[in-house]
Design a protein around this motif. Sequence first.
Motif, PDB file in Angstrom:
ATOM      1  N   LYS A  10      34.367  37.709  45.624  1.00 11.51           N
ATOM      2  CA  LYS A  10      34.216  39.007  46.258  1.00 11.51           C
ATOM      3  C   LYS A  10      34.329  40.131  45.229  1.00 11.51           C
ATOM      4  CE  LYS A  10      35.514  41.656  50.232  1.00 11.51           C
ATOM      5  NZ  LYS A  10      35.818  41.506  51.601  1.00 11.51           N
ATOM      6  N   LYS A  11      35.145  39.964  44.200  1.00 13.36           N
ATOM      7  CA  LYS A  11      35.282  40.982  43.169  1.00 13.36           C
ATOM      8  C   LYS A  11      33.985  41.150  42.390  1.00 13.36           C
ATOM      9  CE  LYS A  11      40.219  40.579  42.314  1.00 13.36           C
ATOM     10  NZ  LYS A  11      41.241  40.242  41.333  1.00 13.36           N
ATOM     11  N   ASN A  12      33.194  40.088  42.277  1.00 13.50           N
ATOM     12  CA  ASN A  12      31.969  40.143  41.504  1.00 13.50           C
ATOM     13  C   ASN A  12      30.803  40.736  42.282  1.00 13.50           C
ATOM     14  OD1 ASN A  12      33.137  39.051  39.236  1.00 13.50           O
ATOM     15  ND2 ASN A  12      32.705  36.967  39.848  1.00 13.50           N
ATOM     16  N   VAL A  13      30.914  40.842  43.583  1.00 15.76           N
ATOM     17  CA  VAL A  13      29.863  41.416  44.401  1.00 15.76           C
ATOM     18  C   VAL A  13      30.270  42.847  44.725  1.00 15.76           C
ATOM     19  CG1 VAL A  13      28.623  41.246  46.583  1.00 15.76           C
ATOM     20  CG2 VAL A  13      29.262  39.172  45.356  1.00 15.76           C
ATOM     21  N   SER A  14      29.401  43.787  44.392  1.00 17.13           N
ATOM     22  CA  SER A  14      29.767  45.183  44.595  1.00 17.13           C
ATOM     23  C   SER A  14      28.553  45.994  45.012  1.00 17.13           C
ATOM     24  CB  SER A  14      30.379  45.752  43.317  1.00 17.13           C
ATOM     25  OG  SER A  14      29.491  45.583  42.242  1.00 17.13           O
ATOM     26  N   SER A  17      28.868  52.377  45.664  1.00 20.31           N
ATOM     27  CA  SER A  17      30.123  53.104  45.896  1.00 20.31           C
ATOM     28  C   SER A  17      31.288  52.472  45.138  1.00 20.31           C
ATOM     29  CB  SER A  17      30.457  53.145  47.385  1.00 20.31           C
ATOM     30  OG  SER A  17      29.511  53.915  48.069  1.00 20.31           O
ATOM     31  N   GLN A  18      31.376  51.154  45.180  1.00 20.65           N
ATOM     32  CA  GLN A  18      32.461  50.472  44.481  1.00 20.65           C
ATOM     33  C   GLN A  18      32.356  50.663  42.970  1.00 20.65           C
ATOM     34  OE1 GLN A  18      31.767  46.600  46.096  1.00 20.65           O
ATOM     35  NE2 GLN A  18      33.348  46.822  47.668  1.00 20.65           N
ATOM     36  N   LEU A  19      31.147  50.581  42.442  1.00 20.30           N
ATOM     37  CA  LEU A  19      30.961  50.796  41.007  1.00 20.30           C
ATOM     38  C   LEU A  19      31.268  52.245  40.637  1.00 20.30           C
ATOM     39  CD1 LEU A  19      27.713  48.727  40.395  1.00 20.30           C
ATOM     40  CD2 LEU A  19      30.005  48.214  39.524  1.00 20.30           C
ATOM     41  N   ALA A  20      30.847  53.191  41.477  1.00 20.89           N
ATOM     42  CA  ALA A  20      31.133  54.606  41.218  1.00 20.89           C
ATOM     43  C   ALA A  20      32.639  54.841  41.188  1.00 20.89           C
ATOM     44  CB  ALA A  20      30.468  55.475  42.273  1.00 20.89           C
ATOM     45  N   ASN A  21      33.361  54.243  42.110  1.00 21.82           N
ATOM     46  CA  ASN A  21      34.827  54.376  42.115  1.00 21.82           C
ATOM     47  C   ASN A  21      35.434  53.758  40.864  1.00 21.82           C
ATOM     48  OD1 ASN A  21      34.963  55.744  44.557  1.00 21.82           O
ATOM     49  ND2 ASN A  21      35.171  53.863  45.745  1.00 21.82           N
ATOM     50  N   LEU A  22      34.915  52.634  40.459  1.00 27.07           N
ATOM     51  CA  LEU A  22      35.414  51.938  39.281  1.00 27.07           C
ATOM     52  C   LEU A  22      35.249  52.801  38.022  1.00 27.07           C
ATOM     53  CD1 LEU A  22      36.554  49.107  38.550  1.00 27.07           C
ATOM     54  CD2 LEU A  22      34.214  48.424  38.088  1.00 27.07           C
ATOM     55  N   GLY A  42      16.475  42.699  38.685  1.00 28.56           N
ATOM     56  CA  GLY A  42      15.715  41.870  39.603  1.00 28.56           C
ATOM     57  C   GLY A  42      15.841  42.391  41.019  1.00 28.56           C
ATOM     58  N   GLU A  43      15.570  41.537  41.973  1.00 28.40           N
ATOM     59  CA  GLU A  43      15.568  41.937  43.374  1.00 28.40           C
ATOM     60  C   GLU A  43      16.982  42.215  43.866  1.00 28.40           C
ATOM     61  OE1 GLU A  43      14.151  40.297  47.747  1.00 28.40           O
ATOM     62  OE2 GLU A  43      13.731  39.134  45.957  1.00 28.40           O
ATOM     63  N   ILE A  44      17.150  43.368  44.486  1.00 22.37           N
ATOM     64  CA  ILE A  44      18.430  43.734  45.081  1.00 22.37           C
ATOM     65  C   ILE A  44      18.274  43.582  46.587  1.00 22.37           C
ATOM     66  CG2 ILE A  44      20.123  45.569  45.402  1.00 22.37           C
ATOM     67  CD1 ILE A  44      19.048  46.736  42.712  1.00 22.37           C
ATOM     68  N   THR A  45      19.038  42.665  47.147  1.00 26.06           N
ATOM     69  CA  THR A  45      18.943  42.415  48.579  1.00 26.06           C
ATOM     70  C   THR A  45      20.032  43.198  49.294  1.00 26.06           C
ATOM     71  OG1 THR A  45      20.294  40.433  48.320  1.00 26.06           O
ATOM     72  CG2 THR A  45      17.918  40.136  48.314  1.00 26.06           C
ATOM     73  N   GLN A  53      24.054  40.681  38.625  1.00 27.57           N
ATOM     74  CA  GLN A  53      23.651  42.076  38.523  1.00 27.57           C
ATOM     75  C   GLN A  53      24.827  42.964  38.140  1.00 27.57           C
ATOM     76  OE1 GLN A  53      22.091  42.168  42.494  1.00 27.57           O
ATOM     77  NE2 GLN A  53      19.970  42.032  41.789  1.00 27.57           N
ATOM     78  N   THR A  54      25.988  42.678  38.705  1.00 31.74           N
ATOM     79  CA  THR A  54      27.181  43.452  38.380  1.00 31.74           C
ATOM     80  C   THR A  54      27.550  43.277  36.915  1.00 31.74           C
ATOM     81  OG1 THR A  54      27.976  43.189  40.658  1.00 31.74           O
ATOM     82  CG2 THR A  54      29.597  43.855  39.016  1.00 31.74           C
ATOM     83  N   ARG A  55      27.448  42.049  36.389  1.00 36.66           N
ATOM     84  CA  ARG A  55      27.724  41.809  34.966  1.00 36.66           C
ATOM     85  C   ARG A  55      26.750  42.581  34.077  1.00 36.66           C
ATOM     86  NH1 ARG A  55      28.362  36.468  36.678  1.00 36.66           N
ATOM     87  NH2 ARG A  55      26.324  35.928  35.838  1.00 36.66           N
TER      88      ARG A  55
END
Length: 65
Positions: A10-14, A17-22, A42-45, A53-55
């Motif tokens: 769950k920490k790896n999926v963001s 908003s979560q990235l902006a807060n980070l 690539g494709e963002i679902t 994608q987060t990495r």
Amino acid sequence: MDSNKKKKKKKNVSNVSQLANLYQVSRPTMRKWIQPLLGQLGEITGRLFNSRQTRIIIGHLGDPE
């Protein structure tokens, strides 16, 4: 043990908003930062970035403070 895997996953999926807060920036700023990476991501679902994608995003932006 399975609950640890779920928490870690769950920490790896963001989302934006979560990235902006980070990174302590606004969502529009984060979207602008991510825009040049769309070809690599690539494709963002839906609204979530997967762990790969987060990495890529964190690798490009650097570690958050």
